[in-house]
Write an enzyme that holds these catalytic residues in place. Structure first.
Site, PDB file in Angstrom:
ATOM      1  N   GLY A  74       2.948  -1.057   3.940  1.00  0.00           N
ATOM      2  CA  GLY A  74       3.030   0.325   3.871  1.00  0.00           C
ATOM      3  C   GLY A  74       4.281   0.639   3.373  1.00  0.00           C
ATOM      4  N   ASN A 100       0.887  -1.118  -0.080  1.00  0.00           N
ATOM      5  CA  ASN A 100       0.163  -0.088  -0.180  1.00  0.00           C
ATOM      6  C   ASN A 100       0.909   1.347   0.095  1.00  0.00           C
ATOM      7  OD1 ASN A 100      -1.707   2.007   0.601  1.00  0.00           O
ATOM      8  ND2 ASN A 100      -2.066   1.326   2.682  1.00  0.00           N
ATOM      9  N   TRP A 101       0.842   1.810  -1.084  1.00  0.00           N
ATOM     10  CA  TRP A 101       1.789   3.141  -1.294  1.00  0.00           C
ATOM     11  C   TRP A 101       1.353   4.317  -0.635  1.00  0.00           C
ATOM     12  CZ3 TRP A 101       4.145   3.073  -7.048  1.00  0.00           C
ATOM     13  CH2 TRP A 101       5.051   1.961  -6.981  1.00  0.00           C
ATOM     14  N   LYS A 102       0.052   4.316  -0.267  1.00  0.00           N
ATOM     15  CA  LYS A 102      -0.724   5.460   0.550  1.00  0.00           C
ATOM     16  C   LYS A 102      -0.524   6.570  -0.656  1.00  0.00           C
ATOM     17  CE  LYS A 102       0.560   3.685   4.798  1.00  0.00           C
ATOM     18  NZ  LYS A 102       0.145   3.571   6.322  1.00  0.00           N
ATOM     19  N   GLU A 132      -5.119  -5.310  10.661  1.00  0.00           N
ATOM     20  CA  GLU A 132      -4.084  -4.316  10.702  1.00  0.00           C
ATOM     21  C   GLU A 132      -4.425  -3.482  12.138  1.00  0.00           C
ATOM     22  OE1 GLU A 132      -1.979  -3.196   6.761  1.00  0.00           O
ATOM     23  OE2 GLU A 132      -4.013  -1.786   7.303  1.00  0.00           O
ATOM     24  N   GLU A 153      -6.773   4.252   7.963  1.00  0.00           N
ATOM     25  CA  GLU A 153      -6.599   5.873   7.621  1.00  0.00           C
ATOM     26  C   GLU A 153      -7.923   6.297   7.130  1.00  0.00           C
ATOM     27  OE1 GLU A 153      -2.958   5.641   5.468  1.00  0.00           O
ATOM     28  OE2 GLU A 153      -1.880   4.934   7.399  1.00  0.00           O
ATOM     29  N   SER A 213       3.735  -2.431  10.185  1.00  0.00           N
ATOM     30  CA  SER A 213       5.208  -2.253  10.233  1.00  0.00           C
ATOM     31  C   SER A 213       5.675  -3.668   9.836  1.00  0.00           C
ATOM     32  CB  SER A 213       5.390  -1.820  11.524  1.00  0.00           C
ATOM     33  OG  SER A 213       4.958  -0.599  12.018  1.00  0.00           O
ATOM     34  N   HIS A 273      -9.501   0.856   4.948  1.00  0.00           N
ATOM     35  CA  HIS A 273      -8.154   1.188   5.681  1.00  0.00           C
ATOM     36  C   HIS A 273      -8.333   2.058   6.860  1.00  0.00           C
ATOM     37  CE1 HIS A 273      -4.323   2.429   6.287  1.00  0.00           C
ATOM     38  NE2 HIS A 273      -3.527   1.248   5.679  1.00  0.00           N
TER      39      HIS A 273
END
Ligand code: PEP
Length: 263
Positions: free
Chosen positions: A243, A10-12, A176, A106, A222, A104
């Protein structure tokens, strides 16, 4: 069935089209040198998927690397309409996406996505045949308050509301824990296994043993080349949602090599 480990990056909000192209070129060169990785991908023991920002998805589509799948980090549940700033599932499919990340933390915690919104998105993705990577996980307060499993239960069952069991087979779940995302603090192998096993148990309850055994449950939070093997060795962990460590070819390849070591 052989274990098929999914390593999803996941590159965000990182890497526009130019950086994405340069990453893909470097990853391609690295894969050329790592025959054991490409063999594992061809034999479906390992699957790679990257989730760039929307604007970089056409770069993946044009590059069309046969060893790498890609997907969106979010999508709206409607097919089209007056939803400024949103992207629909048919649009992701048009650009060759195989997956879409939904719920997600976020999205839930920064942008206020509710369980109900996540559920509508999940249903829409399944209706269109796009595999969702559904994220669930507790905050630190919830874990400290002994509520981790009940939060996972609520998030998962509400997302599955109204979902037909046969369609549920396409779902990938990413456990997560919110306190582990981007913090360098990883859940212990045992805690991650407990949560992922709990997720699978919920699928048994909801969709039956057959579907539940085929569902892929990922751990995210992480993940790095240092801790990946221990996590991926757990019986209910079928991959990782990565990530920060998916942003460099070196660390992504490092995690892929750790995955090979547990096959
Ligand atoms: C994530 O974005 O889903 C994630 C797990 O991030 P990180 O690996 O950086 O903790």
């Amino acid at each position: 069935m052989e274990q098929r480990i999914l390593l999803a990056g996941n590159w965000k909000m990182h890497k526009g089209p130019k950086e994405a192209l340069s990453f893909l070129g470097d990853l391609d060169k690295a894969l050329e040198l790592e025959k054991t990785i490409t063999e594992a991908i061809v034999s479906k023991k390992i699957e790679l998927a990257l989730f760039p920002p929307f604007i970089s998805i056409p770069t993946f589509c044009d590059f069309n690397h046969k060893m790498i799948k890609w997907g969106g980090q979010n999508a709206h549940w409607e097919e089209k309409g007056a939803f400024t700033g949103e992207v629909s599932i048919p649009m992701l499919l048009e650009l060759g996406c195989s997956y879409v990340i939904l719920g997600h933390s976020e999205r839930r915690h920064i942008f206020g996505e509710t369980d109900e919104m996540v559920s509508k998105k999940l249903t829409a993705a399944l209706d269109h045949g796009l595999s969702p990577v559904l994220c669930v996980g507790e905050t630190l307060d919830e874990r400290n308050g002994g509520k981790a499993l009940s939060v996972i239960r609520r998030q998962l069952l509400s997302a599955l509301e109204g979902v037909d069991s046969t369609k549920a087979a396409q779902i990938v779940v990413a456990y997560e824990p919110v306190w582990a995302i981007g913090t360098g603090r990883t859940a212990s192998d045992a805690d991650a296994q407990e949560a992922c096993n709990f997720v699978r148990g919920l699928f048994v309850e909801r969709c039956g043993q057959n579907i539940a055994s085929g569902i892929r449950v990922l751990y995210g939070g992480s993940v790095s080349p240092k801790n990946a093997a221990g996590l991926l060795r757990q019986p209910d962990i079928d991959g990782a949602l990565i990530g920060g460590a998916s942003l460099s070819v070196e660390s992504y390849i490092g995690i892929i090599k750790e995955a090979l070591s547990v096959l």
